[in-house]
Design a protein around this motif. Structure first.
Motif, PDB file in Angstrom:
ATOM      1  N   SER A  18       5.726  12.384  -3.382  1.00  0.00           N
ATOM      2  CA  SER A  18       5.281  14.126  -4.019  1.00  0.00           C
ATOM      3  C   SER A  18       4.793  14.891  -2.390  1.00  0.00           C
ATOM      4  O   SER A  18       5.463  15.682  -2.626  1.00  0.00           O
ATOM      5  N   SER A  19       4.672  14.419  -1.775  1.00  0.00           N
ATOM      6  CA  SER A  19       3.618  15.107  -0.127  1.00  0.00           C
ATOM      7  C   SER A  19       5.007  14.924   1.214  1.00  0.00           C
ATOM      8  O   SER A  19       4.500  15.977   1.545  1.00  0.00           O
ATOM      9  N   GLY A  20       5.477  13.637   0.564  1.00  0.00           N
ATOM     10  CA  GLY A  20       6.596  13.556   1.570  1.00  0.00           C
ATOM     11  C   GLY A  20       6.450  13.209   3.186  1.00  0.00           C
ATOM     12  O   GLY A  20       7.623  12.370   3.660  1.00  0.00           O
ATOM     13  N   LYS A  21       5.178  12.631   2.686  1.00  0.00           N
ATOM     14  CA  LYS A  21       4.709  12.142   4.316  1.00  0.00           C
ATOM     15  C   LYS A  21       5.225  10.641   4.857  1.00  0.00           C
ATOM     16  O   LYS A  21       5.713  10.661   5.504  1.00  0.00           O
ATOM     17  N   TYR A  22       6.135   9.723   3.541  1.00  0.00           N
ATOM     18  CA  TYR A  22       6.250   8.482   3.874  1.00  0.00           C
ATOM     19  C   TYR A  22       7.556   8.656   3.626  1.00  0.00           C
ATOM     20  O   TYR A  22       8.018   7.642   4.047  1.00  0.00           O
ATOM     21  N   GLY A  23       8.246   9.956   3.722  1.00  0.00           N
ATOM     22  CA  GLY A  23       9.588   9.794   2.955  1.00  0.00           C
ATOM     23  C   GLY A  23      10.834   8.804   4.117  1.00  0.00           C
ATOM     24  O   GLY A  23      10.329   9.252   5.305  1.00  0.00           O
ATOM     25  N   VAL A  24      10.837   8.312   3.908  1.00  0.00           N
ATOM     26  CA  VAL A  24      12.304   7.797   4.897  1.00  0.00           C
ATOM     27  C   VAL A  24      14.053   8.495   5.178  1.00  0.00           C
ATOM     28  O   VAL A  24      14.057   9.212   4.027  1.00  0.00           O
ATOM     29  N   PRO A  25      13.947   8.632   6.639  1.00  0.00           N
ATOM     30  CA  PRO A  25      14.796   9.611   6.549  1.00  0.00           C
ATOM     31  C   PRO A  25      16.106   9.314   6.175  1.00  0.00           C
ATOM     32  O   PRO A  25      16.198   8.828   6.005  1.00  0.00           O
ATOM     33  N   GLY A  26      16.665  10.548   5.355  1.00  0.00           N
ATOM     34  CA  GLY A  26      17.193  10.701   4.570  1.00  0.00           C
ATOM     35  C   GLY A  26      17.861  10.808   3.057  1.00  0.00           C
ATOM     36  O   GLY A  26      18.220  11.157   2.099  1.00  0.00           O
ATOM     37  N   GLU A  27      16.476  10.056   3.015  1.00  0.00           N
ATOM     38  CA  GLU A  27      15.318  10.023   1.470  1.00  0.00           C
ATOM     39  C   GLU A  27      14.801  10.728   0.673  1.00  0.00           C
ATOM     40  O   GLU A  27      14.305  10.461   0.131  1.00  0.00           O
ATOM     41  N   GLY A  28      14.177  11.758   1.417  1.00  0.00           N
ATOM     42  CA  GLY A  28      13.351  12.819   1.396  1.00  0.00           C
ATOM     43  C   GLY A  28      12.205  12.138   1.100  1.00  0.00           C
ATOM     44  O   GLY A  28      11.651  11.467   2.023  1.00  0.00           O
ATOM     45  N   HIS A  29      11.371  12.045  -0.303  1.00  0.00           N
ATOM     46  CA  HIS A  29      10.023  11.592  -0.771  1.00  0.00           C
ATOM     47  C   HIS A  29      10.265  10.409  -1.303  1.00  0.00           C
ATOM     48  O   HIS A  29       9.039  10.470  -2.228  1.00  0.00           O
ATOM     49  N   TYR A  30      10.877   9.633  -0.783  1.00  0.00           N
ATOM     50  CA  TYR A  30      10.991   8.102  -1.133  1.00  0.00           C
ATOM     51  C   TYR A  30      10.502   7.283   0.173  1.00  0.00           C
ATOM     52  O   TYR A  30      11.145   7.622   1.407  1.00  0.00           O
ATOM     53  N   CYS A  31       9.676   5.988  -0.235  1.00  0.00           N
ATOM     54  CA  CYS A  31       9.880   4.773   1.223  1.00  0.00           C
ATOM     55  C   CYS A  31       9.503   3.766   0.205  1.00  0.00           C
ATOM     56  O   CYS A  31       9.625   3.916  -0.928  1.00  0.00           O
ATOM     57  N   TYR A  32       9.391   2.492   1.001  1.00  0.00           N
ATOM     58  CA  TYR A  32       9.978   1.434   0.436  1.00  0.00           C
ATOM     59  C   TYR A  32       8.018   0.985   0.732  1.00  0.00           C
ATOM     60  O   TYR A  32       7.795   0.491   1.676  1.00  0.00           O
ATOM     61  N   MET A  33       7.881  -0.052  -0.168  1.00  0.00           N
ATOM     62  CA  MET A  33       6.662  -0.549  -0.508  1.00  0.00           C
ATOM     63  C   MET A  33       6.548  -2.196  -0.738  1.00  0.00           C
ATOM     64  O   MET A  33       7.006  -2.642  -1.474  1.00  0.00           O
ATOM     65  N   SER A  34       6.030  -2.641   0.461  1.00  0.00           N
ATOM     66  CA  SER A  34       5.975  -4.467   0.095  1.00  0.00           C
ATOM     67  C   SER A  34       5.374  -4.131  -0.995  1.00  0.00           C
ATOM     68  O   SER A  34       4.039  -3.573  -1.583  1.00  0.00           O
ATOM     69  N   ALA A  35       5.788  -5.812  -1.955  1.00  0.00           N
ATOM     70  CA  ALA A  35       4.731  -6.323  -3.377  1.00  0.00           C
ATOM     71  C   ALA A  35       3.423  -6.569  -2.914  1.00  0.00           C
ATOM     72  O   ALA A  35       2.343  -6.181  -3.090  1.00  0.00           O
ATOM     73  N   ASP A  36       3.263  -7.245  -1.298  1.00  0.00           N
ATOM     74  CA  ASP A  36       2.607  -7.694  -1.079  1.00  0.00           C
ATOM     75  C   ASP A  36       0.894  -6.218  -0.446  1.00  0.00           C
ATOM     76  O   ASP A  36       0.070  -5.850  -0.492  1.00  0.00           O
ATOM     77  N   TYR A  37       1.731  -5.171   0.055  1.00  0.00           N
ATOM     78  CA  TYR A  37       0.851  -3.877   0.243  1.00  0.00           C
ATOM     79  C   TYR A  37       1.181  -3.450  -1.235  1.00  0.00           C
ATOM     80  O   TYR A  37      -0.313  -2.656  -1.343  1.00  0.00           O
ATOM     81  N   LEU A  38       1.378  -2.886  -2.371  1.00  0.00           N
ATOM     82  CA  LEU A  38       1.211  -2.601  -3.332  1.00  0.00           C
ATOM     83  C   LEU A  38      -0.400  -3.384  -4.035  1.00  0.00           C
ATOM     84  O   LEU A  38      -0.979  -2.933  -4.385  1.00  0.00           O
ATOM     85  N   HIS A  39       0.203  -4.895  -3.838  1.00  0.00           N
ATOM     86  CA  HIS A  39      -1.087  -5.509  -4.624  1.00  0.00           C
ATOM     87  C   HIS A  39      -2.239  -5.522  -4.123  1.00  0.00           C
ATOM     88  O   HIS A  39      -3.153  -5.234  -4.550  1.00  0.00           O
ATOM     89  N   PHE A  40      -2.112  -5.351  -2.694  1.00  0.00           N
ATOM     90  CA  PHE A  40      -3.914  -4.885  -1.652  1.00  0.00           C
ATOM     91  C   PHE A  40      -4.540  -3.704  -1.833  1.00  0.00           C
ATOM     92  O   PHE A  40      -5.011  -3.691  -2.394  1.00  0.00           O
ATOM     93  N   LYS A  41      -3.230  -2.291  -2.052  1.00  0.00           N
ATOM     94  CA  LYS A  41      -3.964  -1.793  -1.520  1.00  0.00           C
ATOM     95  C   LYS A  41      -4.037   0.027  -3.052  1.00  0.00           C
ATOM     96  O   LYS A  41      -4.744   0.349  -2.811  1.00  0.00           O
ATOM     97  N   THR A  42      -3.291  -1.270  -4.178  1.00  0.00           N
ATOM     98  CA  THR A  42      -3.629  -0.646  -5.548  1.00  0.00           C
ATOM     99  C   THR A  42      -4.730  -0.399  -5.959  1.00  0.00           C
ATOM    100  O   THR A  42      -4.924  -1.222  -5.771  1.00  0.00           O
ATOM    101  N   ILE A  43      -5.285   0.802  -6.298  1.00  0.00           N
ATOM    102  CA  ILE A  43      -6.532   1.047  -7.497  1.00  0.00           C
ATOM    103  C   ILE A  43      -6.656   0.606  -8.368  1.00  0.00           C
ATOM    104  O   ILE A  43      -6.413   0.189  -9.512  1.00  0.00           O
ATOM    105  N   ASN A  44      -5.042   1.870  -9.106  1.00  0.00           N
ATOM    106  CA  ASN A  44      -4.828   1.751 -10.254  1.00  0.00           C
ATOM    107  C   ASN A  44      -3.691   1.569 -10.314  1.00  0.00           C
ATOM    108  O   ASN A  44      -2.954   2.599  -9.621  1.00  0.00           O
ATOM    109  N   LEU A  45      -3.575   1.423 -11.874  1.00  0.00           N
ATOM    110  CA  LEU A  45      -1.542   1.771 -12.216  1.00  0.00           C
ATOM    111  C   LEU A  45      -1.465   2.703 -13.291  1.00  0.00           C
ATOM    112  O   LEU A  45      -2.681   2.309 -14.099  1.00  0.00           O
ATOM    113  N   PHE A  46      -0.992   3.567 -13.752  1.00  0.00           N
ATOM    114  CA  PHE A  46      -0.549   4.331 -14.478  1.00  0.00           C
ATOM    115  C   PHE A  46      -0.147   3.944 -15.478  1.00  0.00           C
ATOM    116  O   PHE A  46       1.646   4.322 -15.028  1.00  0.00           O
TER     117      PHE A  46
END
Length: 141
Positions: free
Chosen positions: A99-127
Motif C-alpha cells: 500500500s505504500s507503493g515504495k517497492y512498486g514495479v514501474p507500470g504496476e503501481g503498488h505491486y512488487c515481486y518477492m523471491s520465496a527465499d526473501y519471504l522465508h527469511f524476512k517474514t516475521i508473521n503471516l496472517f
C-alpha cells in the motif's frame, strides 16, 4: 507485530510455515505478511524484485532464527501476498501488494515481486484466513 489486535498466534515448524503461504494462495486466499523491508542489503532492480543477499546462502530455520533473535530481521512493514509468479529460469516469486507503493514495479503501481527465499527469511508473521490453512493444520488448531 505492526498494529494487530494481539489475537491468538500460532508458531509452526519451518517447513509448515513455508507451505502455508503456497497452500492459501493456491486455494484463492491472500496472505498478510509482517516483514522486514528496511534491510539495505536487499537487492533487486529498482528494489522491485526482492532477493536475499547471496552471502546468506540457503535459508534455513537456523539462519532465519538467528536473524530474528539478533534483530537483523525486524517487523517494520506489512504487505499483502496476492499470487505466485515465475521468472524465465523457473525461480518462484510472490506477487505482493504494498500500500505504500515504495517497492512498486514501474507500470504496476503498488505491486512488487518477492523471491520465496526473501519471504522465508524476512517474514516475521503471516496472517491468513483459517480456511486458507492446509486441512491437517486447521484441524490441529
Amino acid at each position: 507485530p505492526d498494529n494487530w489486535r494481539w489475537d491468538s498466534q500460532f508458531n509452526t515448524d519451518f517447513e509448515t510455515y513455508k507451505s502455508i503461504m503456497d497452500y492459501a494462495l493456491s486455494k484463492g486466499y491472500t496472505v498478510g505478511i509482517a516483514a522486514d523491508f528496511s534491510d539495505p542489503t536487499v537487492k533487486g532492480p529498482a528494489r522491485e524484485v526482492l532477493n536475499v543477499p547471496a552471502e546468506l546462502g540457503e535459508i534455513s530455520f537456523e539462519v532465519r532464527t538467528k536473524a530474528y533473535l539478533n534483530h537483523y530481521n525486524t517487523d517494520d512493514h506489512a504487505v499483502h501476498a496476492i499470487g505466485i509468479s515465475y521468472d524465465s529460469n523457473g525461480k518462484m516469486y510472490y506477487k505482493i501488494k504494498d500500500s505504500s507503493g515504495k517497492y512498486g514495479v514501474p507500470g504496476e503501481g503498488h505491486y512488487c515481486y518477492m523471491s520465496a527465499d526473501y519471504l522465508h527469511f524476512k517474514t516475521i508473521n503471516l496472517f491468513v484466513h483459517r480456511k486458507g490453512l492446509p486441512p491437517a493444520l486447521r484441524r490441529n488448531l
